[in-house]
Scaffold this motif. Structure first.
Motif, short mmCIF file in Angstrom:
data_model
loop_
_atom_site.label_atom_id
_atom_site.label_comp_id
_atom_site.label_asym_id
_atom_site.label_seq_id
_atom_site.Cartn_x
_atom_site.Cartn_y
_atom_site.Cartn_z
N VAL A 57 37.01 53.80 41.73
CA VAL A 57 36.57 53.70 40.34
C VAL A 57 37.42 52.69 39.58
CG1 VAL A 57 36.47 54.94 38.15
CG2 VAL A 57 35.58 56.00 40.20
N SER A 58 38.72 52.73 39.82
CA SER A 58 39.63 51.81 39.15
C SER A 58 39.29 50.36 39.48
CB SER A 58 41.06 52.14 39.56
OG SER A 58 41.89 51.05 39.41
N THR A 59 39.04 50.10 40.77
CA THR A 59 38.68 48.74 41.18
C THR A 59 37.35 48.33 40.56
OG1 THR A 59 39.74 49.30 43.27
CG2 THR A 59 38.53 47.24 43.20
N ALA A 60 36.41 49.29 40.55
CA ALA A 60 35.09 48.98 39.99
C ALA A 60 35.16 48.71 38.49
CB ALA A 60 34.13 50.14 40.27
N ALA A 115 25.05 46.71 39.75
CA ALA A 115 26.01 47.34 38.86
C ALA A 115 26.86 46.25 38.20
CB ALA A 115 26.89 48.29 39.64
N ASP A 116 27.44 46.59 37.04
CA ASP A 116 28.33 45.63 36.39
C ASP A 116 29.62 45.48 37.17
OD1 ASP A 116 26.62 45.08 34.22
OD2 ASP A 116 27.16 46.99 33.32
N GLY A 117 30.04 46.56 37.79
CA GLY A 117 31.23 46.49 38.63
C GLY A 117 31.10 47.52 39.72
N ALA A 130 35.83 44.90 46.57
CA ALA A 130 35.29 44.91 45.20
C ALA A 130 33.96 44.19 45.17
CB ALA A 130 36.28 44.23 44.25
N GLY A 131 33.09 44.63 44.25
CA GLY A 131 31.82 43.92 44.03
C GLY A 131 30.84 44.05 45.17
N VAL A 132 30.55 45.28 45.60
CA VAL A 132 29.63 45.46 46.72
C VAL A 132 28.20 45.68 46.25
CG1 VAL A 132 31.28 46.26 48.44
CG2 VAL A 132 30.29 47.88 46.85
N ILE A 133 28.01 46.02 44.98
CA ILE A 133 26.66 46.32 44.50
C ILE A 133 26.29 45.30 43.43
CG2 ILE A 133 25.25 48.02 43.30
CD1 ILE A 133 27.03 50.13 44.60
#
Lengths: 224, 240
Positions: free
Chosen positions: B135-138, B30-32, B24-27
């Motif tokens: 997508v769910s994780t993001a 982005a917000d997520g 999670a949180g690789v970018i």
């Protein structure tokens, strides 16, 4: 940890916080008999209900919040202020110039220009309209000096601390004056050295907001 | 699962998933965001918002709208893929959007848009399921209010045998492919597609398998989020 009556645990969306007849307060939904978290965060089960303190998310304006924003757009009647939320805050000319405001007589440029930063208060926000703001009040208005640093808005309560304990701590150790915007922006006024220290303390809070020994960590960082 | 096991092309057991890792949180911008590696699939999902709706006429006054784009990189396939959105990609965009929509508390964000971008860096079979997990994780990483995480997994039939997590080769040579997405805690199915033919018994078995797969992916998503948000010395408090 506050008192023994409050139970805390870490949750992600979909986790059942608790089963039974409890009052959902914030970031939880009730599905039948279960209280389910809707955010990543720390669940708090207290006598008056269940809530989840989120660890992330966008700022949602609330009435009476003090926020720090930047003027991004202006027209003859109002300024639009970026307050780190999904809508711009609206600062109307009449709230700045008073009742007798006339767009032909008063010069909007004389008060705020594009790019100016300001401390304002949310007057009203009801989800059907953009948040309406005001700059009349002590401590509100244009920012003339200082430095703005950002943190996730959900972590602002940790920056403030219990009854302002954390602010006091940082201010005393760094000789900085801090103005905290509920939208996650923090205005620092002080010496270069003090500001730098305060900024690193805020960064530390941002990275470790979920820890309980935050106070000690901040003390050891800024008293170096 | 030991009756008459036929060797799968990949050598997996009939109820075995491919190797999955989620981060999670690789970018940062982005917000997520989340990166998933699902077998040979490599997929990045990024979520922006809630933010203002553009164009304005798409705004809905009492809830958020969700925009989703599933896109395959030109280098994601064996032969170069033309970078514009193909008919298939547009369809999968819609399928992903509709799979995640029931989980999001859209009424909490009136007059806003939630934007989901899915980029396939490397593709293998089952990329829509892998994408839904990312997508769910993001979405959770973006701090959007959700009823539950969305887990997705495919089941199908290959070589006359009902199998979990159909990969590219099995998809091409096999008899059926059935991707499903669900909200595991609520036991709600939000995506259901079936390509091919299954008898009633095979169908029941495949659905059962797919649900097991979804639960595994749900736990992997949870781990990925805990890893980002509650790591260090807090793990011990969270283990249930």
């Amino acid at each position: 940890m506050k008192t023994n009556s409050i139970e805390r645990k870490y949750v992600v969306p979909g986790d059942v916080v608790i089963e039974g007849d409890h009052n959902p307060i914030a970031n939880v939904i009730k599905e039948g008999n279960k209280i389910i978290s809707t955010k990543i965060g720390m669940a708090e089960i207290a006598y008056n209900g269940v809530k989840v303190i989120p660890l992330n998310g966008t700022y949602i304006p609330r009435t009476d919040d003090v926020v720090i924003g930047k003027v991004v757009e202006m027209n003859g009647f109002a300024w639009e202020v970026d307050i780190n939320s999904w809508f711009f805050g609206i600062l109307t000319g009449s709230s700045v110039f008073g009742r007798g405001f006339s767009s032909s007589k008063d010069s909007m440029q004389s008060q705020f220009k594009k790019g100016d930063c300001l401390v304002a208060k949310i007057l009203s926000f009801d989800r059907t309209r953009d948040p309406l703001m005001s700059v009349s009040g002590p401590g509100l208005g244009k920012i003339k000096e200082g430095e703005i640093t950002y943190i996730t808005s959900s972590k602002i309560p940790r920056v403030i601390g219990k009854k302002g304990a954390m602010i006091k701590l940082i201010e005393e150790h760094t000789n900085c004056h801090m103005t905290i915007g509920q939208n996650g922006a923090i205005l620092l006024k002080g010496t270069d050295d003090g500001r730098l220290k305060a900024k690193s303390a805020i960064e530390l809070i941002g990275n470790n907001a979920h820890l309980s020994d935050l106070n000690d960590r901040v003390i050891s960082l800024i008293s170096k | 699962m030991s009756e008459n096991n036929i060797e799968r092309i990949s050598g997996r057991a009939p109820d075995e998933l491919r190797n999955v890792s989620i981060k999670a949180g690789v970018i940062k911008n982005a917000d997520g965001s989340a990166l998933i590696e699902f077998g040979k699939n490599k997929i990045i999902a990024a979520v922006f918002g809630p933010k203002e709706v553009h164009p304005k006429h798409m705004m809905v006054s009492n809830r958020a709208i969700i925009k989703c784009r599933y896109h395959m990189m030109p280098f994601s396939t064996d032969t170069r893929k033309r970078p514009n959105l193909s008919r298939r990609e547009i369809e999968i965009s819609k399928v992903i959007r509709e799979a995640v929509q029931p989980a999001i508390l859209m009424e909490n964000y009136p007059r806003t848009a939630i934007e989901i971008y899915v980029e396939i860096l490397q593709s293998d079979g089952g990329s829509r399921c892998a994408a839904i997990n990312a997508v769910s994780t993001a979405l959770a990483d973006a701090g959007i209010n959700m009823r539950d995480l969305i887990a997705a997994c495919a089941a199908g039939k290959a070589n006359g045998q009902v199998v979990l997590d159909v990969d590219d080769q099995e998809d091409k040579t096999g008899e059926a492919d059935m991707p499903i997405a669900m909200l595991p805690n609520m036991d709600l199915i939000t995506l259901f597609q079936l390509d091919g033919n299954l008898s009633k018994e095979e169908f029941d078995k495949a659905l059962e398998l797919a649900k097991i797969g979804c639960n595994k992916l749900y736990n992997l998503q949870k781990d990925a989020l805990s890893e980002k948000y509650f790591n260090e010395n807090n793990k011990k408090e969270d283990e249930e």
